[in-house]
Write an enzyme that holds these catalytic residues in place. Structure first.
Site, PDB file in Angstrom:
ATOM      1  N   ARG A  51       0.863  -1.188   0.000  1.00  0.00           N
ATOM      2  CA  ARG A  51       0.000   0.000   0.000  1.00  0.00           C
ATOM      3  C   ARG A  51       0.895   1.232   0.000  1.00  0.00           C
ATOM      4  NH1 ARG A  51      -3.397  -1.897   5.189  1.00  0.00           N
ATOM      5  NH2 ARG A  51      -4.631  -3.544   4.245  1.00  0.00           N
ATOM      6  N   ARG A 144     -10.016   4.688   6.959  1.00  0.00           N
ATOM      7  CA  ARG A 144      -8.623   4.389   6.610  1.00  0.00           C
ATOM      8  C   ARG A 144      -8.435   4.344   5.085  1.00  0.00           C
ATOM      9  NH1 ARG A 144      -5.892  -0.993   9.094  1.00  0.00           N
ATOM     10  NH2 ARG A 144      -6.915  -1.936   7.288  1.00  0.00           N
ATOM     11  N   ARG A 155     -13.496  -8.386   5.770  1.00  0.00           N
ATOM     12  CA  ARG A 155     -12.795  -8.102   7.026  1.00  0.00           C
ATOM     13  C   ARG A 155     -13.782  -8.049   8.193  1.00  0.00           C
ATOM     14  NH1 ARG A 155      -7.275  -6.728   6.676  1.00  0.00           N
ATOM     15  NH2 ARG A 155      -6.626  -6.385   4.538  1.00  0.00           N
TER      16      ARG A 155
HETATM   17  P1  ADP Z   1      -4.997  -2.275  12.519  1.00  0.00           P
HETATM   18  O1  ADP Z   1      -3.512  -2.112  12.567  1.00  0.00           O
HETATM   19  O2  ADP Z   1      -5.522  -3.048  13.688  1.00  0.00           O
HETATM   20  O3  ADP Z   1      -5.524  -2.768  11.215  1.00  0.00           O
HETATM   21  P2  ADP Z   1      -5.026   0.647  12.470  1.00  0.00           P
HETATM   22  O4  ADP Z   1      -4.054   1.024  13.533  1.00  0.00           O
HETATM   23  O5  ADP Z   1      -4.629   0.790  11.041  1.00  0.00           O
HETATM   24  O6  ADP Z   1      -5.631  -0.820  12.733  1.00  0.00           O
HETATM   25  O7  ADP Z   1      -6.347   1.516  12.750  1.00  0.00           O
HETATM   26  C1  ADP Z   1      -7.442   1.511  11.861  1.00  0.00           C
HETATM   27  C2  ADP Z   1      -7.981   2.942  11.712  1.00  0.00           C
HETATM   28  O8  ADP Z   1      -8.625   3.314  12.927  1.00  0.00           O
HETATM   29  C3  ADP Z   1      -6.873   3.963  11.465  1.00  0.00           C
HETATM   30  O9  ADP Z   1      -7.351   4.915  10.528  1.00  0.00           O
HETATM   31  C4  ADP Z   1      -6.644   4.578  12.839  1.00  0.00           C
HETATM   32  O10 ADP Z   1      -6.175   5.899  12.756  1.00  0.00           O
HETATM   33  C5  ADP Z   1      -8.039   4.506  13.469  1.00  0.00           C
HETATM   34  N1  ADP Z   1      -8.043   4.333  14.930  1.00  0.00           N
HETATM   35  C6  ADP Z   1      -7.267   3.526  15.676  1.00  0.00           C
HETATM   36  N2  ADP Z   1      -7.585   3.589  16.990  1.00  0.00           N
HETATM   37  C7  ADP Z   1      -8.612   4.487  17.069  1.00  0.00           C
HETATM   38  C8  ADP Z   1      -9.407   5.017  18.152  1.00  0.00           C
HETATM   39  N3  ADP Z   1      -9.244   4.639  19.431  1.00  0.00           N
HETATM   40  N4  ADP Z   1     -10.377   5.906  17.846  1.00  0.00           N
HETATM   41  C9  ADP Z   1     -10.593   6.291  16.565  1.00  0.00           C
HETATM   42  N5  ADP Z   1      -9.886   5.842  15.507  1.00  0.00           N
HETATM   43  C10 ADP Z   1      -8.911   4.943  15.739  1.00  0.00           C
END
Ligand code: ADP
Length: 202
Positions: A51, A144, A155
């Protein structure tokens, strides 16, 4: 008397698991920024497309199906998974590289990976990151902007099973609900401070 986290008491790896979009990467990035010399992220191998913004060797080790299948048949992986039509896996060599540097190895794996790791001799700590709800998970995955409509649905379907496994008693050492990000991070940090970083009194 003040108490300060100073050294790693042992090198048991740390496995972070949770549905895609639950916030694992965001939490881990913050943890590793806070403790840059203590933790090393074990980049999984994957055959999926890179990505935008992802760096080979940092986020993942991007490979192809032929090379990955060959390495799997040679027993070079601790765990492997097929997800969304792509192969993923944690290579023994990646874990050893980090551990040999005296750092604690962090693994970001799916539920099936956890099941396989439990059968290996890795003996890590297990943390599950739980989204506050499926609806909120969907909102976060959409914001995201990394998923097609089809992969998003897939998912979310998988997420329901993962949450069921995550909440089954005994599967994880710690479950963190990632509702408010800063509170979830504080919970993760508290677990790491208490269980993983050795306390030294001053
Ligand atoms: P993963 O690694 O588990 O797939 P990510 O860290 O990429 O998840 O998080 C998914 C999305 O959710 C991202 O856009 C992130 O910025 C957002 N995000 C993560 N934690 C929170 C939270 N507590 N509140 C709101 N948004 C969040």
């Amino acid at each position: 008397m003040a108490c300060k986290a100073t050294a790693i008491s042992n090198l048991r790896p740390l496995v972070i698991c949770g549905p895609s979009g639950s916030g694992k990467s965001s939490l881990l990035v913050k943890l590793m920024c806070e403790y840059p010399s203590k933790f090393g992220f074990c980049a999984s191998h994957t055959t999926r497309n890179r990505r935008e913004g992802e760096i080979n060797g940092i986020h993942y080790r991007f490979t192809n199906v032929h090379d990955m299948q060959k390495a799997i048949s040679e027993g070079k992986f601790i765990e492997t998974a097929e997800y969304g039509g792509n192969l993923y896996g944690t290579s023994k060599e990646e874990v050893a590289k980090i551990t040999n540097r005296g750092m604690m190895c962090i693994l970001d794996v799916e539920v099936n990976g956890v099941r396989q790791i439990k059968k290996s001799d890795l003996n890590p700590w297990y943390i599950f990151i739980q989204p506050p709800s499926i609806e909120e998970l969907e909102r976060r995955l959409r914001s995201r902007r990394t998923e097609t409509e089809e992969s998003l649905k897939e998912r979310l379907r998988i997420a329901k099973n993962e949450i069921e496994y995550g909440l089954e008693p005994g599967n994880f050492d710690k479950i963190i609900v990632n509702d408010e990000f800063d509170s979830a991070y504080e919970e993760l940090k508290a677990f790491v401070d208490e269980n993983i970083l050795e306390k030294e009194t001053e």
